[in-house]
Design a protein around this motif. Structure first.
Motif, short mmCIF file in Angstrom:
data_model
loop_
_atom_site.label_atom_id
_atom_site.label_comp_id
_atom_site.label_asym_id
_atom_site.label_seq_id
_atom_site.Cartn_x
_atom_site.Cartn_y
_atom_site.Cartn_z
N ARG A 57 8.31 -3.83 -3.29
CA ARG A 57 9.17 -3.63 -4.46
C ARG A 57 9.58 -5.00 -5.01
O ARG A 57 9.80 -5.94 -4.24
CB ARG A 57 10.40 -2.82 -4.10
N GLU B 283 17.07 1.39 -2.13
CA GLU B 283 15.79 1.72 -1.52
C GLU B 283 15.57 0.90 -0.25
O GLU B 283 15.03 1.40 0.74
CB GLU B 283 14.66 1.46 -2.52
N GLY C 40 4.66 -1.30 -6.08
CA GLY C 40 5.83 -1.51 -6.92
C GLY C 40 5.56 -2.12 -8.28
O GLY C 40 6.50 -2.40 -9.02
N LEU D 226 9.84 -7.31 -0.36
CA LEU D 226 10.66 -7.45 -1.55
C LEU D 226 10.43 -8.82 -2.17
O LEU D 226 10.36 -9.82 -1.46
CB LEU D 226 12.16 -7.32 -1.22
N LEU E 105 17.32 -3.21 -5.94
CA LEU E 105 16.46 -2.60 -4.92
C LEU E 105 17.18 -2.25 -3.63
O LEU E 105 16.59 -1.70 -2.71
CB LEU E 105 15.30 -3.55 -4.59
N MET F 184 17.86 -8.91 -6.48
CA MET F 184 16.98 -8.03 -5.71
C MET F 184 17.79 -6.94 -5.01
O MET F 184 17.40 -5.77 -4.98
CB MET F 184 16.18 -8.85 -4.69
N GLU G 189 12.00 2.29 -12.59
CA GLU G 189 11.54 3.36 -11.71
C GLU G 189 10.09 3.74 -11.94
O GLU G 189 9.45 4.31 -11.06
CB GLU G 189 12.43 4.58 -11.90
N ALA H 179 12.04 -7.04 -8.24
CA ALA H 179 13.18 -6.85 -9.13
C ALA H 179 12.78 -6.95 -10.60
O ALA H 179 13.13 -6.08 -11.40
CB ALA H 179 14.27 -7.86 -8.80
#
Length: 240
Positions: A75, A114, A50, A230, A111, A107, A43, A77
């Motif tokens: 973002r 979100e 990210g 992502l 994630l 992932m 976080e 992982a």
């Protein structure tokens, strides 16, 4: 492990995406010990790109504080440590296509909550140049996108490989300086007008974000409002 997966694993044994050893019965995607070698970003990360932050008082990394970015949010992982470096190299350069399923599931596990807030209407793999595709034989980002759609519960995203195109071959970003990366990837992507307001780009690795930013710029010029991103792993700033 269901019967279908069991039969597939017997006929085509999977390899662990970290150590590359053959997985034993019941070890569907990764060796239990190898899970410990991967480091989730967590976080404490930049609210924009990210990347991992190391100062709890900051909300953005230094780059995102200084530079304008066309993408809405990115973002990843896992941190790009030695385990992930070797995994990604085998995935792309040695045909370990089965790794894509682990990347996609990891992932989503880390994630997915979100991701559901993005409101994305389509999932777009970052495109390869024709030269890179011929050499590799597959698009590593597209395989991850396929696994998102095939295996993840409630994923209603449509895959689109037509609206965003790579129009030029480029050098590998990680071999270049920051200025060279920007020049290398500049205007390397084009997008057709699309009916989507929000899209989700996927790829295996986020390096500096230059490629992502060029993709986002092209998509926004084509009418997209928000571009999310992502990846399976992100390179820390001290390795760029």
């Amino acid at each position: 492990l269901n019967i279908k997966d069991g039969l597939i694993d017997i006929i085509f044994p999977r390899r662990c995406p970290v150590c590359d050893d053959l997985l034993e019965w019941g070890e569907r995607l990764i060796c239990p010990e190898c899970v410990k070698k991967l480091i989730p970003v967590g976080e404490l990360s930049c609210r924009k790109c990210g990347k991992r932050l190391y100062d709890e008082s900051r909300e953005y990394c230094e780059d995102c504080e200084k530079e304008r970015h066309y993408f809405t949010m990115a973002r990843s992982a896992f941190i790009y440590n030695d385990a992930m470096r070797k995994s990604v190299l085998r995935y792309k350069n040695h045909g370990r296509r089965e790794y894509a399923e682990f990347y996609a599931e990891a992932m989503y596990a880390l994630l997915g909550r979100e991701m559901k807030t993005f409101g994305a209407e389509a999932i777009l793999p970052v495109p390869l140049s024709k030269e890179s595709y011929r050499k590799r034989g597959f698009n590593q980002a597209e395989l991850i996108a396929d696994k998102f759609i095939e295996n993840l519960p409630g994923c209603a995203l449509k895959k689109d490989t037509e609206c965003l195109r790579r129009t030029a071959s480029t050098k590998k970003q990680m071999t270049l300086t920051a200025d060279e990366r920007e020049k290398n990837i500049s205007h390397a992507f084009e997008a057709e007008p699309v009916p989507y307001k929000n899209v989700l780009l996927v790829d295996d690795i986020l390096t500096t974000g230059t490629t992502l930013n060029e993709c986002a710029a092209a998509l926004k010029a084509a009418g997209v409002k928000k571009v999310f991103f992502l990846t399976a792993t992100v390179v820390p700033d001290d390795l760029n």
